[in-house]
Structure formats: C-alpha cells, structure tokens
Scaffold this motif. Structure first.
Motif, short mmCIF file in Angstrom:
data_model
loop_
_atom_site.label_atom_id
_atom_site.label_comp_id
_atom_site.label_asym_id
_atom_site.label_seq_id
_atom_site.Cartn_x
_atom_site.Cartn_y
_atom_site.Cartn_z
N THR A 10 5.92 -9.65 4.15
CA THR A 10 6.02 -9.77 2.71
C THR A 10 4.85 -9.01 2.10
O THR A 10 3.88 -8.67 2.79
N GLU A 11 4.90 -8.76 0.80
CA GLU A 11 3.80 -8.08 0.15
C GLU A 11 2.51 -8.88 0.27
O GLU A 11 1.44 -8.34 0.54
N GLY A 12 2.60 -10.20 0.10
CA GLY A 12 1.42 -11.06 0.22
C GLY A 12 0.81 -11.00 1.61
O GLY A 12 -0.41 -10.94 1.77
N ALA A 13 1.65 -11.04 2.65
CA ALA A 13 1.15 -10.97 4.03
C ALA A 13 0.49 -9.63 4.31
O ALA A 13 -0.54 -9.55 4.98
N ALA A 14 1.07 -8.55 3.78
CA ALA A 14 0.48 -7.22 3.96
C ALA A 14 -0.89 -7.16 3.30
O ALA A 14 -1.85 -6.64 3.88
N LEU A 17 -3.87 -8.85 5.15
CA LEU A 17 -4.47 -8.14 6.28
C LEU A 17 -5.85 -7.58 5.91
O LEU A 17 -6.72 -7.42 6.77
N ALA A 18 -6.05 -7.28 4.63
CA ALA A 18 -7.33 -6.72 4.16
C ALA A 18 -8.45 -7.76 4.17
O ALA A 18 -9.62 -7.40 4.22
N GLY A 19 -8.10 -9.03 4.09
CA GLY A 19 -9.12 -10.08 4.05
C GLY A 19 -9.52 -10.41 2.63
O GLY A 19 -8.75 -10.23 1.69
N ASP A 20 -10.75 -10.88 2.46
CA ASP A 20 -11.26 -11.29 1.15
C ASP A 20 -11.91 -10.12 0.41
O ASP A 20 -12.18 -9.08 0.99
N HIS A 21 -12.21 -10.36 -0.85
CA HIS A 21 -12.92 -9.41 -1.72
C HIS A 21 -12.27 -8.03 -1.70
O HIS A 21 -12.90 -7.02 -1.41
N VAL A 92 -16.02 0.55 10.82
CA VAL A 92 -15.39 0.10 12.06
C VAL A 92 -14.21 -0.84 11.84
O VAL A 92 -13.50 -1.17 12.78
N ARG A 93 -13.98 -1.27 10.61
CA ARG A 93 -12.85 -2.16 10.34
C ARG A 93 -11.54 -1.40 10.54
O ARG A 93 -11.45 -0.21 10.26
N PRO A 94 -10.49 -2.10 11.01
CA PRO A 94 -9.21 -1.42 11.26
C PRO A 94 -8.57 -0.91 9.97
O PRO A 94 -8.83 -1.42 8.88
N VAL A 95 -7.73 0.10 10.13
CA VAL A 95 -6.94 0.65 9.03
C VAL A 95 -5.48 0.35 9.36
O VAL A 95 -4.91 0.93 10.28
N HIS A 96 -4.88 -0.59 8.64
CA HIS A 96 -3.50 -0.99 8.87
C HIS A 96 -2.59 -0.12 8.00
O HIS A 96 -2.81 0.02 6.80
N LEU A 106 7.07 -2.62 6.19
CA LEU A 106 7.18 -2.37 7.62
C LEU A 106 5.81 -1.98 8.17
O LEU A 106 5.21 -1.00 7.71
N TYR A 107 5.32 -2.75 9.14
CA TYR A 107 4.03 -2.47 9.75
C TYR A 107 4.20 -1.34 10.75
O TYR A 107 5.02 -1.40 11.65
#
Length: 137
Positions: A10-14, A17-21, A92-96, A106-107
């Motif tokens: 869903t848009e919210g779940a996508a 993935l970024a986390g907070d802030h 170093v954080r992932p790029v989804h 679609l992931y």
C-alpha cells in the motif's frame, strides 16, 4: 518490515520503509522520501531512459532536478560542494525502489547508486542498479 521484490505494498507501507522524520521531494513522475531508516523512490510506470522509473530488469533511472539532500544521500557531496569532496561516501541507508501500479506499489528491490549527473549543484540524473536483478518477465 521485510519486503521482497515483486511484493505489492500500500502507499502507507511503502512510505513506512523510509522510517521516521521523512522529508519528501517530488519530480515529474517520481517521489523521493528521505527518512531515518532508508531512502524510498517511487516512480510512475513509464518506460525509457529519459523518464524516472524502471529502465530494465537491472537499471532504475531517476531524473531531477533535486537540490541538496537527495544527491548527498545517494552519492555524497557534489564536486563543487564547499562542505565536502566528491570522494565523500554516500549514505549507508538502503535505497528502496518501487513503481506505482493501479493496484498498489510494486517493490522492485534495493538500488545501488551507480551514475550521476549534476548541473549547477543540482542532481539532474541518477542511475541505480537494482539488487537483486528482476526476472525478465
């Protein structure tokens, strides 16, 4: 939240993935979310190397312009930056990477920044390698 290539979110779940802030940036055909946990790039389902999105089973294209934070997160500082050198390592954080579909997001996988083009300090273009490579189907 663990995700796998070809998962439909869903848009919210996508966005989670970024986390907070989260700070969001928009360009024609793509949204870039910079969060505490990751960078999330969501592109419209368009074809071609001249638009943001899936270029092939191995390559994702991002077209700007983006000032400041997006380029620094993906590639470190631009060559003309007074704050650092081009040799500064990217974040170093992932790029989804995701693409928008009528039924959800679609992931595609994790993107590894490979190529960039800057113009007057703005990120104009980035090519990311998709890991793992998507099946050709």
């Amino acid at each position: 939240m663990p995700v796998n290539p070809r998962d439909l979110l869903t848009e919210g779940a996508a966005m989670r993935l970024a986390g907070d802030h989260v700070i969001g940036y928009e360009t024609d055909g793509a949204s870039v979310l910079l969060g505490d946990a990751a960078t999330v790039i969501i592109a419209d389902p368009r074809d071609g190397t001249d638009v943001s999105g899936l270029g092939s089973s191995r390559r994702f294209h991002l077209h700007g312009p983006f000032v400041g934070d997006v380029g620094a997160r993906l590639f470190g500082r631009p060559p003309d930056s007074p704050e650092g050198s081009w040799a500064q390592r990217p974040d170093v954080r992932p790029v989804h990477l995701l693409t928008r579909l009528p039924e959800g997001h679609l992931y595609l996988g994790v993107g590894k920044p490979e190529q960039t083009r800057y113009t007057h300090g703005c990120l104009e273009y980035a090519a990311l390698t998709i890991e793992p490579q998507l099946p050709r189907s």
